[in-house]
Scaffold this motif. Structure first.
Motif, PDB file in Angstrom:
ATOM      1  N   GLY A   1      62.560 -30.899  91.122  1.00 19.72           N
ATOM      2  CA  GLY A   1      63.477 -31.485  92.084  1.00 19.72           C
ATOM      3  C   GLY A   1      62.891 -31.813  93.444  1.00 19.72           C
ATOM      4  N   PRO A   2      62.109 -30.898  94.059  1.00 19.61           N
ATOM      5  CA  PRO A   2      61.603 -31.174  95.412  1.00 19.61           C
ATOM      6  C   PRO A   2      60.779 -32.455  95.522  1.00 19.61           C
ATOM      7  CG  PRO A   2      61.379 -28.847  94.918  1.00 19.61           C
ATOM      8  CD  PRO A   2      61.824 -29.512  93.645  1.00 19.61           C
ATOM      9  N   VAL A   3      59.972 -32.751  94.517  1.00 19.71           N
ATOM     10  CA  VAL A   3      59.198 -33.993  94.561  1.00 19.71           C
ATOM     11  C   VAL A   3      60.068 -35.178  94.162  1.00 19.71           C
ATOM     12  CG1 VAL A   3      57.303 -35.242  93.455  1.00 19.71           C
ATOM     13  CG2 VAL A   3      56.952 -32.906  94.238  1.00 19.71           C
ATOM     14  N   ALA A   4      60.974 -34.956  93.192  1.00 18.17           N
ATOM     15  CA  ALA A   4      61.868 -36.038  92.774  1.00 18.17           C
ATOM     16  C   ALA A   4      62.783 -36.475  93.911  1.00 18.17           C
ATOM     17  CB  ALA A   4      62.700 -35.587  91.577  1.00 18.17           C
ATOM     18  N   ALA A   5      63.024 -35.573  94.877  1.00 18.61           N
ATOM     19  CA  ALA A   5      63.911 -35.889  95.993  1.00 18.61           C
ATOM     20  C   ALA A   5      63.174 -36.501  97.187  1.00 18.61           C
ATOM     21  CB  ALA A   5      64.636 -34.620  96.444  1.00 18.61           C
ATOM     22  N   THR A   6      61.908 -36.857  97.014  1.00 15.40           N
ATOM     23  CA  THR A   6      61.130 -37.396  98.124  1.00 15.40           C
ATOM     24  C   THR A   6      61.764 -38.656  98.705  1.00 15.40           C
ATOM     25  OG1 THR A   6      59.110 -36.510  97.126  1.00 15.40           O
ATOM     26  CG2 THR A   6      58.823 -38.132  98.863  1.00 15.40           C
ATOM     27  N   GLY A   7      62.367 -39.472  97.860  1.00 15.63           N
ATOM     28  CA  GLY A   7      63.037 -40.673  98.346  1.00 15.63           C
ATOM     29  C   GLY A   7      64.184 -40.339  99.280  1.00 15.63           C
ATOM     30  N   LEU A   8      64.886 -39.241  98.998  1.00 13.65           N
ATOM     31  CA  LEU A   8      65.967 -38.808  99.870  1.00 13.65           C
ATOM     32  C   LEU A   8      65.418 -38.320 101.206  1.00 13.65           C
ATOM     33  CD1 LEU A   8      68.056 -36.883  97.192  1.00 13.65           C
ATOM     34  CD2 LEU A   8      68.637 -39.082  98.231  1.00 13.65           C
ATOM     35  N   TYR A   9      64.268 -37.630 101.163  1.00 11.24           N
ATOM     36  CA  TYR A   9      63.627 -37.216 102.425  1.00 11.24           C
ATOM     37  C   TYR A   9      63.317 -38.442 103.279  1.00 11.24           C
ATOM     38  CZ  TYR A   9      62.489 -33.052  99.564  1.00 11.24           C
ATOM     39  OH  TYR A   9      62.536 -31.973  98.738  1.00 11.24           O
ATOM     40  N   GLU A  10      62.803 -39.475 102.629  1.00  3.34           N
ATOM     41  CA  GLU A  10      62.424 -40.686 103.362  1.00  3.34           C
ATOM     42  C   GLU A  10      63.646 -41.341 104.003  1.00  3.34           C
ATOM     43  OE1 GLU A  10      59.907 -43.946 104.672  1.00  3.34           O
ATOM     44  OE2 GLU A  10      59.723 -41.786 104.321  1.00  3.34           O
ATOM     45  N   MET A  11      64.755 -41.346 103.307  1.00  2.00           N
ATOM     46  CA  MET A  11      65.970 -41.929 103.862  1.00  2.00           C
ATOM     47  C   MET A  11      66.454 -41.130 105.077  1.00  2.00           C
ATOM     48  SD  MET A  11      67.901 -42.872 100.271  1.00  2.00           S
ATOM     49  CE  MET A  11      69.213 -43.899 100.946  1.00  2.00           C
TER      50      MET A  11
ATOM     51  N   ILE B   1      50.687 -40.453  99.691  1.00  2.00           N
ATOM     52  CA  ILE B   1      51.332 -40.528  98.390  1.00  2.00           C
ATOM     53  C   ILE B   1      50.518 -39.807  97.313  1.00  2.00           C
ATOM     54  CG2 ILE B   1      50.267 -42.776  97.898  1.00  2.00           C
ATOM     55  CD1 ILE B   1      53.711 -41.410  96.701  1.00  2.00           C
ATOM     56  N   GLY B   2      49.194 -39.839  97.426  1.00  2.00           N
ATOM     57  CA  GLY B   2      48.362 -39.129  96.455  1.00  2.00           C
ATOM     58  C   GLY B   2      48.600 -37.632  96.497  1.00  2.00           C
ATOM     59  N   SER B   3      48.705 -37.079  97.719  1.00  3.25           N
ATOM     60  CA  SER B   3      48.954 -35.653  97.860  1.00  3.25           C
ATOM     61  C   SER B   3      50.355 -35.294  97.400  1.00  3.25           C
ATOM     62  CB  SER B   3      48.759 -35.228  99.325  1.00  3.25           C
ATOM     63  OG  SER B   3      47.412 -35.395  99.728  1.00  3.25           O
ATOM     64  N   ILE B   4      51.328 -36.171  97.676  1.00  6.66           N
ATOM     65  CA  ILE B   4      52.698 -35.939  97.206  1.00  6.66           C
ATOM     66  C   ILE B   4      52.721 -35.905  95.684  1.00  6.66           C
ATOM     67  CG2 ILE B   4      55.021 -36.907  97.106  1.00  6.66           C
ATOM     68  CD1 ILE B   4      54.513 -38.063  99.913  1.00  6.66           C
ATOM     69  N   LEU B   5      52.020 -36.840  95.057  1.00  9.06           N
ATOM     70  CA  LEU B   5      51.914 -36.837  93.599  1.00  9.06           C
ATOM     71  C   LEU B   5      51.175 -35.593  93.118  1.00  9.06           C
ATOM     72  CD1 LEU B   5      51.081 -40.595  92.909  1.00  9.06           C
ATOM     73  CD2 LEU B   5      53.264 -39.419  92.548  1.00  9.06           C
ATOM     74  N   GLY B   6      50.221 -35.127  93.943  1.00  8.44           N
ATOM     75  CA  GLY B   6      49.506 -33.902  93.602  1.00  8.44           C
ATOM     76  C   GLY B   6      50.447 -32.711  93.517  1.00  8.44           C
ATOM     77  N   VAL B   7      51.395 -32.622  94.467  1.00  4.00           N
ATOM     78  CA  VAL B   7      52.411 -31.567  94.397  1.00  4.00           C
ATOM     79  C   VAL B   7      53.213 -31.723  93.114  1.00  4.00           C
ATOM     80  CG1 VAL B   7      54.457 -30.581  95.495  1.00  4.00           C
ATOM     81  CG2 VAL B   7      52.568 -31.383  96.912  1.00  4.00           C
ATOM     82  N   GLY B   8      53.532 -32.978  92.765  1.00  7.60           N
ATOM     83  CA  GLY B   8      54.255 -33.233  91.529  1.00  7.60           C
ATOM     84  C   GLY B   8      53.483 -32.773  90.309  1.00  7.60           C
TER      85      GLY B   8
ATOM     86  N   ALA C   1      56.371 -30.998 100.157  1.00  4.24           N
ATOM     87  CA  ALA C   1      56.715 -32.401  99.902  1.00  4.24           C
ATOM     88  C   ALA C   1      57.215 -33.110 101.168  1.00  4.24           C
ATOM     89  CB  ALA C   1      57.744 -32.498  98.776  1.00  4.24           C
ATOM     90  N   PRO C   2      58.198 -32.561 101.901  1.00  9.80           N
ATOM     91  CA  PRO C   2      58.611 -33.238 103.131  1.00  9.80           C
ATOM     92  C   PRO C   2      57.530 -33.254 104.206  1.00  9.80           C
ATOM     93  CG  PRO C   2      59.771 -31.146 102.881  1.00  9.80           C
ATOM     94  CD  PRO C   2      59.084 -31.425 101.585  1.00  9.80           C
ATOM     95  N   LEU C   3      56.701 -32.220 104.260  1.00 13.59           N
ATOM     96  CA  LEU C   3      55.613 -32.180 105.239  1.00 13.59           C
ATOM     97  C   LEU C   3      54.632 -33.318 105.006  1.00 13.59           C
ATOM     98  CD1 LEU C   3      53.878 -30.937 107.482  1.00 13.59           C
ATOM     99  CD2 LEU C   3      52.976 -29.315 105.783  1.00 13.59           C
ATOM    100  N   LEU C   4      54.264 -33.559 103.754  1.00 17.11           N
ATOM    101  CA  LEU C   4      53.315 -34.621 103.442  1.00 17.11           C
ATOM    102  C   LEU C   4      53.896 -35.993 103.758  1.00 17.11           C
ATOM    103  CD1 LEU C   4      51.863 -33.217 100.106  1.00 17.11           C
ATOM    104  CD2 LEU C   4      50.585 -33.636 102.216  1.00 17.11           C
ATOM    105  N   LEU C   5      55.193 -36.133 103.568  1.00 10.73           N
ATOM    106  CA  LEU C   5      55.844 -37.392 103.907  1.00 10.73           C
ATOM    107  C   LEU C   5      55.842 -37.610 105.414  1.00 10.73           C
ATOM    108  CD1 LEU C   5      57.402 -39.820 102.737  1.00 10.73           C
ATOM    109  CD2 LEU C   5      59.499 -38.504 103.063  1.00 10.73           C
ATOM    110  N   ASP C   6      55.961 -36.529 106.141  1.00 10.16           N
ATOM    111  CA  ASP C   6      56.012 -36.588 107.602  1.00 10.16           C
ATOM    112  C   ASP C   6      54.620 -36.700 108.216  1.00 10.16           C
ATOM    113  OD1 ASP C   6      57.287 -36.516 110.107  1.00 10.16           O
ATOM    114  OD2 ASP C   6      57.030 -34.347 110.264  1.00 10.16           O
ATOM    115  N   ARG C   7      53.669 -35.925 107.668  1.00 12.19           N
ATOM    116  CA  ARG C   7      52.302 -35.888 108.192  1.00 12.19           C
ATOM    117  C   ARG C   7      51.317 -35.746 107.040  1.00 12.19           C
ATOM    118  NH1 ARG C   7      52.340 -30.990 112.239  1.00 12.19           N
ATOM    119  NH2 ARG C   7      54.416 -30.546 111.417  1.00 12.19           N
ATOM    120  N   ASP C   8      50.301 -36.561 107.030  1.00 12.35           N
ATOM    121  CA  ASP C   8      49.289 -36.505 105.975  1.00 12.35           C
ATOM    122  C   ASP C   8      48.294 -35.395 106.295  1.00 12.35           C
ATOM    123  OD1 ASP C   8      47.568 -36.908 103.917  1.00 12.35           O
ATOM    124  OD2 ASP C   8      46.811 -38.841 104.612  1.00 12.35           O
ATOM    125  N   VAL C   9      48.656 -34.160 105.930  1.00 14.08           N
ATOM    126  CA  VAL C   9      47.807 -33.010 106.244  1.00 14.08           C
ATOM    127  C   VAL C   9      46.927 -32.604 105.069  1.00 14.08           C
ATOM    128  CG1 VAL C   9      49.417 -32.114 107.958  1.00 14.08           C
ATOM    129  CG2 VAL C   9      49.618 -31.378 105.581  1.00 14.08           C
ATOM    130  N   GLY C  10      47.131 -33.234 103.912  1.00 19.25           N
ATOM    131  CA  GLY C  10      46.368 -32.880 102.727  1.00 19.25           C
ATOM    132  C   GLY C  10      47.151 -31.934 101.834  1.00 19.25           C
TER     133      GLY C  10
END
Length: 289
Positions: free
Chosen positions: A109-119, A143-150, A219-228
């Motif tokens: 769920g947390p990665v699947a909800a990334t679109g909601l975080y973006e909104m 996006i690569g790191s977000i997919l990595g969490v996935g 997941a929300p952190l990576l969307l907000d800041r590309d920290v790796g």
């Protein structure tokens, strides 16, 4: 001098080449590159309380109310996927995997909800938001790191499914029940019911807790800041450790809401998932300075 004609790739060579390029590009995000994140300040985790959970939920409801049909459209995806998974379990005669599928799906769920975080992120910045903005996560530099969490969560989900199957075989046997009624009687009214239910819930709790700790902030952190990827997961684990009691309550709220949203026939998830997704973004904002 005669030149060699260009080599024309066959379909298999073409597919292998594209796959290699994809693995190479994806690995750029998964493998730590110190120079890429050099000079970045480490995320600072803050202490939160129960009042922050209430405020995050209030903001989640507010986001859903403001976006209305857009959010409900995205929320519709989750019950549809749940129904498809259930149908697969029935058609494949794997009734014993029905409950693990329903509970384990929340792991992703947390990665699947990334679109909601973006909104929520865009609305927070005062932008006009539509469901199409949820797709803009694919343009994120992280996006690569977000997919990595996935990928990590998918691995946890896969191991959970394998373990759940073994628990089912050990308690119910490998033979497929002829009907759903017989299956439910075996689960709840047989001599092995206590071992199946207690063992399944206990083991499932461990997998769910691990997935929650890894992803609640990452997941929300990576969307907000590309920290790796690794910094994001480390920050998520630290956030759970720092706010352990509050996070236990938040995990219980999520579990309870998903259970209620699943009755009847997963229809309630159309509303529950968007609220939880938006609330998770606002909770991240409170936990990470």
């Amino acid at each position: 001098m005669a030149t060699q004609p260009n080599h024309i790739e066959n379909p298999f060579e073409y597919a292998a080449e594209k796959l290699a390029w994809g693995v190479r590009d994806f690995s750029r995000f998964l493998i730590p590159h110190p120079e890429r994140h050099a000079g970045q300040a480490a995320p600072v985790v803050q202490k939160i309380g129960i009042s922050d959970l209430r405020d995050a939920l209030r903001k989640g409801v507010d986001d859903m109310g403001a976006l209305r049909d857009d959010v409900l459209f995205i929320g519709l995806i989750y019950p549809i996927v749940g129904v498809v998974l259930a149908a697969v379990a029935f058609n494949a005669n794997l009734l014993m995997m029905l409950f693990p599928l329903a509970s384990g799906f929340a792991i992703l769920g947390p990665v699947a909800a990334t679109g909601l975080y973006e909104m929520s992120r865009r609305r927070e910045q005062g932008e006009d938001v539509s469901w199409m903005d949820a797709m803009r996560v694919f343009g994120s530099s992280a996006i690569g790191s977000i997919l990595g969490v996935g990928v990590v969560l998918m691995a946890i989900f896969g191991v959970w499914m394998a373990v759940a199957y073994q628990i089912g075989v050990a308690t119910l046997g490998a033979e497929t029940p002829p009907t759903l009624r017989v299956f439910l009687e075996n689960v709840f009214r047989s001599a092995t019911s206590p071992a199946l239910i207690v063992g399944g819930v206990a083991v499932g709790f461990v997998f769910a807790a691990l997935a929650f700790a890894i992803s609640v902030v990452s997941a929300p952190l990576l969307l907000d800041r590309d920290v790796g990827l690794f910094t994001a997961i480390k920050t998520s684990l630290k956030a759970v450790q720092t706010n352990f009691g509050t996070m236990v309550v938040w995990a219980a709220i999520i579990a309870g809401a998903l259970v209620l949203g699943s009755i009847p026939a997963l229809v309630g998830l159309i509303v529950v998932v968007p609220i939880l997704g938006h609330a998770s973004w606002h909770l991240y904002r409170k936990m990470v300075a």
